[in-house]
Scaffold this active site. Sequence first.
Site, PDB file in Angstrom:
ATOM      1  N   THR A  68      -5.191  -6.824  10.841  1.00 48.36           N
ATOM      2  CA  THR A  68      -5.751  -5.688   9.865  1.00 48.36           C
ATOM      3  C   THR A  68      -4.733  -4.306  11.433  1.00 48.36           C
ATOM      4  OG1 THR A  68      -8.313  -6.874   9.451  1.00 48.36           O
ATOM      5  CG2 THR A  68      -7.742  -3.929   8.967  1.00 48.36           C
TER       6      THR A  68
ATOM      7  N   TYR B 162     -12.472  -1.678  -4.201  1.00 54.10           N
ATOM      8  CA  TYR B 162     -12.798  -1.559  -2.459  1.00 54.10           C
ATOM      9  C   TYR B 162     -14.750  -1.777  -2.139  1.00 54.10           C
ATOM     10  CZ  TYR B 162      -8.152  -2.528  -0.739  1.00 54.10           C
ATOM     11  OH  TYR B 162      -6.942  -2.200   0.161  1.00 54.10           O
TER      12      TYR B 162
ATOM     13  N   ASN C 282      -2.034   0.137   6.707  1.00 54.07           N
ATOM     14  CA  ASN C 282      -1.258  -0.608   7.218  1.00 54.07           C
ATOM     15  C   ASN C 282      -1.052  -1.658   6.605  1.00 54.07           C
ATOM     16  OD1 ASN C 282      -3.645  -1.668   5.630  1.00 54.07           O
ATOM     17  ND2 ASN C 282      -5.004  -2.748   7.080  1.00 54.07           N
TER      18      ASN C 282
ATOM     19  N   LYS D   2       1.391  -1.044   0.153  1.00 54.83           N
ATOM     20  CA  LYS D   2      -0.039  -0.121   0.005  1.00 54.83           C
ATOM     21  C   LYS D   2       0.973   1.329  -0.147  1.00 54.83           C
ATOM     22  CE  LYS D   2      -4.027  -2.152   2.166  1.00 54.83           C
ATOM     23  NZ  LYS D   2      -4.315  -1.942   3.459  1.00 54.83           N
TER      24      LYS D   2
ATOM     25  N   GLU E 249      -9.431 -10.141  -7.888  1.00 56.67           N
ATOM     26  CA  GLU E 249      -8.569  -9.005  -7.396  1.00 56.67           C
ATOM     27  C   GLU E 249      -7.543  -9.490  -8.450  1.00 56.67           C
ATOM     28  OE1 GLU E 249      -9.732  -8.147  -2.602  1.00 56.67           O
ATOM     29  OE2 GLU E 249      -8.051  -9.542  -3.121  1.00 56.67           O
TER      30      GLU E 249
ATOM     31  N   PHE F 190     -15.743   3.754   6.736  1.00 56.08           N
ATOM     32  CA  PHE F 190     -13.900   3.962   6.438  1.00 56.08           C
ATOM     33  C   PHE F 190     -13.904   3.835   5.235  1.00 56.08           C
ATOM     34  CE2 PHE F 190     -13.789  -0.012   8.176  1.00 56.08           C
ATOM     35  CZ  PHE F 190     -13.475  -1.039   6.382  1.00 56.08           C
TER      36      PHE F 190
ATOM     37  N   ARG G  65      -2.489 -14.452   4.862  1.00 52.98           N
ATOM     38  CA  ARG G  65      -3.086 -13.909   6.116  1.00 52.98           C
ATOM     39  C   ARG G  65      -2.446 -14.259   6.927  1.00 52.98           C
ATOM     40  NH1 ARG G  65      -7.213 -10.428   4.622  1.00 52.98           N
ATOM     41  NH2 ARG G  65      -8.268 -11.188   6.313  1.00 52.98           N
TER      42      ARG G  65
ATOM     43  N   ARG H 172       2.452  -6.577   9.047  1.00 51.83           N
ATOM     44  CA  ARG H 172       2.021  -5.545   9.648  1.00 51.83           C
ATOM     45  C   ARG H 172       2.716  -5.530  10.974  1.00 51.83           C
ATOM     46  NH1 ARG H 172      -4.103  -7.044   7.681  1.00 51.83           N
ATOM     47  NH2 ARG H 172      -4.097  -6.047   5.590  1.00 51.83           N
TER      48      ARG H 172
ATOM     49  N   HIS I 165      -2.061  -5.733   1.354  1.00 56.05           N
ATOM     50  CA  HIS I 165      -3.227  -6.036   1.446  1.00 56.05           C
ATOM     51  C   HIS I 165      -3.331  -7.419   1.236  1.00 56.05           C
ATOM     52  CE1 HIS I 165      -7.112  -7.000  -0.236  1.00 56.05           C
ATOM     53  NE2 HIS I 165      -6.489  -7.354  -1.194  1.00 56.05           N
TER      54      HIS I 165
HETATM   55  P1  GDP Z   1      -7.771  -7.006   5.816  1.00 52.15           P
HETATM   56  O1  GDP Z   1      -8.750  -7.652   5.480  1.00 52.15           O
HETATM   57  O2  GDP Z   1      -7.134  -7.218   7.313  1.00 52.15           O
HETATM   58  O3  GDP Z   1      -7.236  -5.981   4.989  1.00 52.15           O
HETATM   59  O4  GDP Z   1      -9.258  -5.651   7.288  1.00 52.15           O
HETATM   60  P2  GDP Z   1     -10.940  -5.694   6.506  1.00 52.15           P
HETATM   61  O5  GDP Z   1     -11.473  -6.318   4.445  1.00 52.15           O
HETATM   62  O6  GDP Z   1     -11.626  -5.289   7.394  1.00 52.15           O
HETATM   63  O7  GDP Z   1     -10.345  -3.762   5.860  1.00 52.15           O
HETATM   64  C1  GDP Z   1      -9.933  -3.509   4.234  1.00 52.15           C
HETATM   65  C2  GDP Z   1      -9.438  -2.254   4.782  1.00 52.15           C
HETATM   66  O8  GDP Z   1      -9.633  -1.290   4.999  1.00 52.15           O
HETATM   67  C3  GDP Z   1      -8.386  -2.481   5.931  1.00 52.15           C
HETATM   68  O9  GDP Z   1      -7.146  -3.618   4.782  1.00 52.15           O
HETATM   69  C4  GDP Z   1      -7.563  -1.530   6.357  1.00 52.15           C
HETATM   70  O10 GDP Z   1      -6.287  -0.852   5.103  1.00 52.15           O
HETATM   71  C5  GDP Z   1      -9.056  -0.140   5.910  1.00 52.15           C
HETATM   72  N1  GDP Z   1      -9.607  -0.462   7.053  1.00 52.15           N
HETATM   73  C6  GDP Z   1     -10.278  -1.107   7.894  1.00 52.15           C
HETATM   74  N2  GDP Z   1     -10.318  -0.223   9.023  1.00 52.15           N
HETATM   75  C7  GDP Z   1     -10.663   0.143   9.314  1.00 52.15           C
HETATM   76  C8  GDP Z   1     -11.405   1.567   9.362  1.00 52.15           C
HETATM   77  O11 GDP Z   1     -11.145   1.280  10.968  1.00 52.15           O
HETATM   78  N3  GDP Z   1     -10.265   3.010   9.466  1.00 52.15           N
HETATM   79  C9  GDP Z   1      -9.722   2.855   8.821  1.00 52.15           C
HETATM   80  N4  GDP Z   1      -8.985   3.872   7.853  1.00 52.15           N
HETATM   81  N5  GDP Z   1      -9.102   1.945   7.521  1.00 52.15           N
HETATM   82  C10 GDP Z   1     -10.070   0.735   7.990  1.00 52.15           C
END
Ligand code: GDP
Length: 138
Positions: A92, A50, A113, A10, A127, A58, A86, A103, A116
């Site tokens: 996350t 996304y 973070n 990222k 994807e 968010f 993962r 991470r 992805h």
């Molecule tokens: P991942 O599968 O671990 O990437 O997590 P998710 O699918 O839940 O969320 C996708 C992405 O959205 C994450 O990798 C973060 O970059 C972002 N994200 C998730 N939760 C938050 C949040 O609470 N705040 C913000 N700003 N970004 C978030």
Amino acid sequence: MSNLTFTMIKPDAVRNGNIGNILQMINNAGFRIVAMKYTRLSLDQAGKFYEVHKERPFYGELTEFMSSGSIVAAILEKENAVADFRTLIGATNPAQAEEGTIRKKYATSIGENAVHGSDSDENALIEGAFFFSGLERF
Ligand code: GDP
């Protein structure tokens, strides 16, 4: 079970100079690179990528961030690729990520973070196809 997953390094990790460190961790964990490119998403493209998160609070922050700088996109191959990747990237929220995960080492916040990783075989295919044609896979 598919043996492919999809990743992005990222914009935060690119800005912080961590492309090489992260690729080394991916390589050391036994993933083979099938396809890779250095590119940048427009806000519109980040929104499409996304789209599943459209209703999340968010979504705006996420798409702004993901289009704020260049990224590295890649398709990776390994047995049990989705789950193993993962595990390698960690939770996350980096505050909750295990020691030794990408991470934990390189992410700064739950939003920014570093990497992805696809959450299912089905999404890994979707994807990967978002970024790469068949001719770009080796
Ligand atoms: P991942 O599968 O671990 O990437 O997590 P998710 O699918 O839940 O969320 C996708 C992405 O959205 C994450 O990798 C973060 O970059 C972002 N994200 C998730 N939760 C938050 C949040 O609470 N705040 C913000 N700003 N970004 C978030």
